[in-house]
Design a protein around this motif. Sequence first.
Motif, PDB file in Angstrom:
ATOM      1  N   ILE A 124       0.832  -1.205   0.000  1.00 31.29           N
ATOM      2  CA  ILE A 124       0.000   0.000   0.000  1.00 31.29           C
ATOM      3  C   ILE A 124       0.866   1.253   0.000  1.00 31.29           C
ATOM      4  CG2 ILE A 124      -1.638   1.333   1.388  1.00 31.29           C
ATOM      5  CD1 ILE A 124      -2.872  -1.344   2.254  1.00 31.29           C
ATOM      6  N   LYS A 125       1.979   1.232   0.749  1.00 30.35           N
ATOM      7  CA  LYS A 125       2.872   2.383   0.778  1.00 30.35           C
ATOM      8  C   LYS A 125       3.524   2.610  -0.589  1.00 30.35           C
ATOM      9  CE  LYS A 125       4.002   2.148   5.712  1.00 30.35           C
ATOM     10  NZ  LYS A 125       5.067   1.879   6.712  1.00 30.35           N
ATOM     11  N   LEU A 126       3.899   1.527  -1.249  1.00 33.13           N
ATOM     12  CA  LEU A 126       4.501   1.650  -2.575  1.00 33.13           C
ATOM     13  C   LEU A 126       3.502   2.231  -3.570  1.00 33.13           C
ATOM     14  CD1 LEU A 126       6.475  -1.729  -2.917  1.00 33.13           C
ATOM     15  CD2 LEU A 126       7.406   0.527  -2.383  1.00 33.13           C
ATOM     16  N   VAL A 127       2.276   1.726  -3.502  1.00 37.78           N
ATOM     17  CA  VAL A 127       1.239   2.207  -4.410  1.00 37.78           C
ATOM     18  C   VAL A 127       0.934   3.677  -4.145  1.00 37.78           C
ATOM     19  CG1 VAL A 127      -1.202   1.996  -5.009  1.00 37.78           C
ATOM     20  CG2 VAL A 127       0.213  -0.054  -4.808  1.00 37.78           C
ATOM     21  N   ALA A 128       0.805   4.057  -2.877  1.00 35.33           N
ATOM     22  CA  ALA A 128       0.502   5.450  -2.547  1.00 35.33           C
ATOM     23  C   ALA A 128       1.594   6.387  -3.036  1.00 35.33           C
ATOM     24  CB  ALA A 128       0.313   5.599  -1.044  1.00 35.33           C
ATOM     25  N   ALA A 129       2.846   5.944  -2.907  1.00 38.42           N
ATOM     26  CA  ALA A 129       3.972   6.791  -3.300  1.00 38.42           C
ATOM     27  C   ALA A 129       4.100   6.953  -4.804  1.00 38.42           C
ATOM     28  CB  ALA A 129       5.265   6.220  -2.727  1.00 38.42           C
ATOM     29  N   THR A 130       3.648   5.962  -5.549  1.00 38.76           N
ATOM     30  CA  THR A 130       3.841   5.979  -7.004  1.00 38.76           C
ATOM     31  C   THR A 130       2.568   6.280  -7.788  1.00 38.76           C
ATOM     32  OG1 THR A 130       3.497   3.575  -7.085  1.00 38.76           O
ATOM     33  CG2 THR A 130       5.764   4.366  -6.896  1.00 38.76           C
ATOM     34  N   HIS A 131       1.417   6.204  -7.143  1.00 40.00           N
ATOM     35  CA  HIS A 131       0.144   6.389  -7.827  1.00 40.00           C
ATOM     36  C   HIS A 131      -0.522   7.734  -7.511  1.00 40.00           C
ATOM     37  CE1 HIS A 131       0.665   2.166  -8.513  1.00 40.00           C
ATOM     38  NE2 HIS A 131      -0.538   1.962  -8.970  1.00 40.00           N
ATOM     39  N   VAL A 207     -14.337  -0.483 -16.718  1.00 36.83           N
ATOM     40  CA  VAL A 207     -13.248  -0.986 -15.876  1.00 36.83           C
ATOM     41  C   VAL A 207     -13.504  -0.537 -14.443  1.00 36.83           C
ATOM     42  CG1 VAL A 207     -10.776  -0.937 -15.403  1.00 36.83           C
ATOM     43  CG2 VAL A 207     -11.592  -0.937 -17.763  1.00 36.83           C
ATOM     44  N   ILE A 208     -13.663  -1.493 -13.540  1.00 35.32           N
ATOM     45  CA  ILE A 208     -13.932  -1.225 -12.134  1.00 35.32           C
ATOM     46  C   ILE A 208     -12.774  -1.781 -11.322  1.00 35.32           C
ATOM     47  CG2 ILE A 208     -15.522  -1.663 -10.210  1.00 35.32           C
ATOM     48  CD1 ILE A 208     -17.708  -2.154 -12.328  1.00 35.32           C
ATOM     49  N   GLY A 209     -12.250  -0.979 -10.401  1.00 32.23           N
ATOM     50  CA  GLY A 209     -11.116  -1.439  -9.612  1.00 32.23           C
ATOM     51  C   GLY A 209     -10.993  -0.690  -8.310  1.00 32.23           C
ATOM     52  N   THR A 210      -9.926  -0.968  -7.610  1.00 31.70           N
ATOM     53  CA  THR A 210      -9.612  -0.253  -6.381  1.00 31.70           C
ATOM     54  C   THR A 210      -9.421   1.225  -6.714  1.00 31.70           C
ATOM     55  OG1 THR A 210      -8.633  -2.175  -5.303  1.00 31.70           O
ATOM     56  CG2 THR A 210      -7.886  -0.007  -4.559  1.00 31.70           C
ATOM     57  N   THR A 211      -9.979   2.093  -5.875  1.00 35.51           N
ATOM     58  CA  THR A 211      -9.954   3.521  -6.180  1.00 35.51           C
ATOM     59  C   THR A 211      -9.292   4.319  -5.066  1.00 35.51           C
ATOM     60  OG1 THR A 211     -12.213   3.715  -5.300  1.00 35.51           O
ATOM     61  CG2 THR A 211     -11.979   3.484  -7.677  1.00 35.51           C
ATOM     62  N   LEU A 212      -8.497   5.305  -5.466  1.00 35.39           N
ATOM     63  CA  LEU A 212      -7.866   6.244  -4.548  1.00 35.39           C
ATOM     64  C   LEU A 212      -8.687   7.521  -4.498  1.00 35.39           C
ATOM     65  CD1 LEU A 212      -4.108   5.913  -5.616  1.00 35.39           C
ATOM     66  CD2 LEU A 212      -5.317   4.645  -3.832  1.00 35.39           C
ATOM     67  N   PRO A 229      -3.300  10.168  -1.819  1.00 32.91           N
ATOM     68  CA  PRO A 229      -2.831   8.906  -1.234  1.00 32.91           C
ATOM     69  C   PRO A 229      -3.780   8.349  -0.179  1.00 32.91           C
ATOM     70  CG  PRO A 229      -1.675  10.722  -0.234  1.00 32.91           C
ATOM     71  CD  PRO A 229      -2.557  11.330  -1.300  1.00 32.91           C
ATOM     72  N   THR A 230      -5.053   8.321  -0.496  1.00 31.27           N
ATOM     73  CA  THR A 230      -6.064   7.768   0.408  1.00 31.27           C
ATOM     74  C   THR A 230      -6.852   6.691  -0.330  1.00 31.27           C
ATOM     75  OG1 THR A 230      -7.600   9.531  -0.228  1.00 31.27           O
ATOM     76  CG2 THR A 230      -6.306   9.858   1.783  1.00 31.27           C
ATOM     77  N   LEU A 231      -7.142   5.611   0.352  1.00 32.67           N
ATOM     78  CA  LEU A 231      -7.880   4.507  -0.248  1.00 32.67           C
ATOM     79  C   LEU A 231      -9.381   4.722  -0.050  1.00 32.67           C
ATOM     80  CD1 LEU A 231      -7.806   1.659  -1.574  1.00 32.67           C
ATOM     81  CD2 LEU A 231      -7.758   0.714   0.748  1.00 32.67           C
ATOM     82  N   LEU A 232     -10.108   4.850  -1.159  1.00 27.68           N
ATOM     83  CA  LEU A 232     -11.557   5.016  -1.081  1.00 27.68           C
ATOM     84  C   LEU A 232     -12.282   3.679  -1.088  1.00 27.68           C
ATOM     85  CD1 LEU A 232     -12.415   8.052  -3.390  1.00 27.68           C
ATOM     86  CD2 LEU A 232     -12.105   8.005  -0.904  1.00 27.68           C
ATOM     87  N   HIS A 233     -11.819   2.771  -1.935  1.00 29.60           N
ATOM     88  CA  HIS A 233     -12.514   1.485  -2.054  1.00 29.60           C
ATOM     89  C   HIS A 233     -11.529   0.400  -2.453  1.00 29.60           C
ATOM     90  CE1 HIS A 233     -15.667  -1.433  -2.789  1.00 29.60           C
ATOM     91  NE2 HIS A 233     -15.158  -1.670  -3.988  1.00 29.60           N
ATOM     92  N   ASN A 234     -11.495  -0.670  -1.658  1.00 34.40           N
ATOM     93  CA  ASN A 234     -10.676  -1.832  -1.982  1.00 34.40           C
ATOM     94  C   ASN A 234     -11.541  -2.815  -2.751  1.00 34.40           C
ATOM     95  OD1 ASN A 234      -8.815  -3.885  -2.116  1.00 34.40           O
ATOM     96  ND2 ASN A 234      -9.006  -4.482   0.023  1.00 34.40           N
ATOM     97  N   ASP A 235     -11.277  -2.931  -4.037  1.00 34.68           N
ATOM     98  CA  ASP A 235     -12.136  -3.742  -4.904  1.00 34.68           C
ATOM     99  C   ASP A 235     -11.667  -5.191  -4.920  1.00 34.68           C
ATOM    100  OD1 ASP A 235     -14.451  -3.623  -6.633  1.00 34.68           O
ATOM    101  OD2 ASP A 235     -13.113  -4.149  -8.267  1.00 34.68           O
ATOM    102  N   ASP A 236     -11.714  -5.813  -3.766  1.00 37.89           N
ATOM    103  CA  ASP A 236     -11.306  -7.205  -3.638  1.00 37.89           C
ATOM    104  C   ASP A 236     -12.278  -7.892  -2.694  1.00 37.89           C
ATOM    105  OD1 ASP A 236      -9.556  -9.359  -4.240  1.00 37.89           O
ATOM    106  OD2 ASP A 236      -8.549  -9.118  -2.316  1.00 37.89           O
TER     107      ASP A 236
END
Length: 331
Positions: A124-131, A207-212, A229-236
């Motif tokens: 999650i930290k890697l994704v937040a830093a790069t996304h 396309v539906i997925g995890t959203t920031l 860098p905030t997670l709105l929805h974990n699409d899993d």
Amino acid sequence: MRQQVGTLRALLYLLLLLPVLATAADSLPSWRDGPSRKSIETFVTAVTTQGGKDYIEPAQRIAVFDNDGTLWSEQPLYFEVLFSIDEVKRLAPEHPEWKTQQPFKAVLENDQKALAEQGMDGVIKLVAATHAGISTETFMARSQAWLAEARHPKTGRLYTRMVYQPMLELLDYLRGNGFKTYIVSGGEVAFMRAFAEKVYGIPPEQVIGTTLGAEYRNEGGQISIQRLPTLLHNDDGPGKPVSIEAVIGRRPVLAFGNSDGDLQMLQWTMAGQGRRFAGLVHHTDGQREWAYDRQSSVGRLDKALDEAHEKGWTVVDMAKEWRRVYPDDKE
């Protein structure tokens, strides 16, 4: 004599043409004749035959697909995580603090053990830093640039050439029979939108997925949507049927996945009225792809596999039922 020669030529031409005609008539040429192909074709025929008891109106022919491990490979790590790792390395000169901060330190030192110890929090930290911290347009441009150049560490292929040819054919087959195809994945939605239309023929709005988190900005007339860098929805897992209900507003009649993270999506699909289809891609091919299921840390297939066998869902044996795995493979 001339007539006989002409007849022989015509017969020879026909014999040469027959394999071509057979291939053209086969909508699923990379699927071997077997239980999975039969169940797919039987289902599609049943729900598209007007006047039949299982007929489904075109507007209700919603088909949803997981992405990682269902439409393309996912080993040794989800491809989006590999993208994030490469982005950390690329952006490292701008972030000297990463040299001492985990999980960035592990990435920069290529310390796989230390990175694994960070678990999902590290990802999650890697994704937040790069996304995040950039506009959606910038992020998608970076994603597309990576996909155009980066190659898989084992196969040497571009990641977009590690899509499953049988599943590409299935998407086309369904759309040719009036289905609307969606991706419903744990992957971040903008990352998948960067390639889904070109590779799968699935447009961004499907396309539906995890959203920031995101916010609108107007800075001196420069208008953008900035990614936060905030997670709105974990699409899993259970998040998948929730997002399907929120975005599509119709319960799917067909769902395909490959792991326990897809179980609730499959259950939600099969809980509806009328004829339905649930499918799992089972990774059984250690030669052409990877063989894994219950013990895998990536794409674990355990509870969903048990339920599939219990309820008679379609489980695709990749090794036995696919003539080829990737578009560049030879049969």
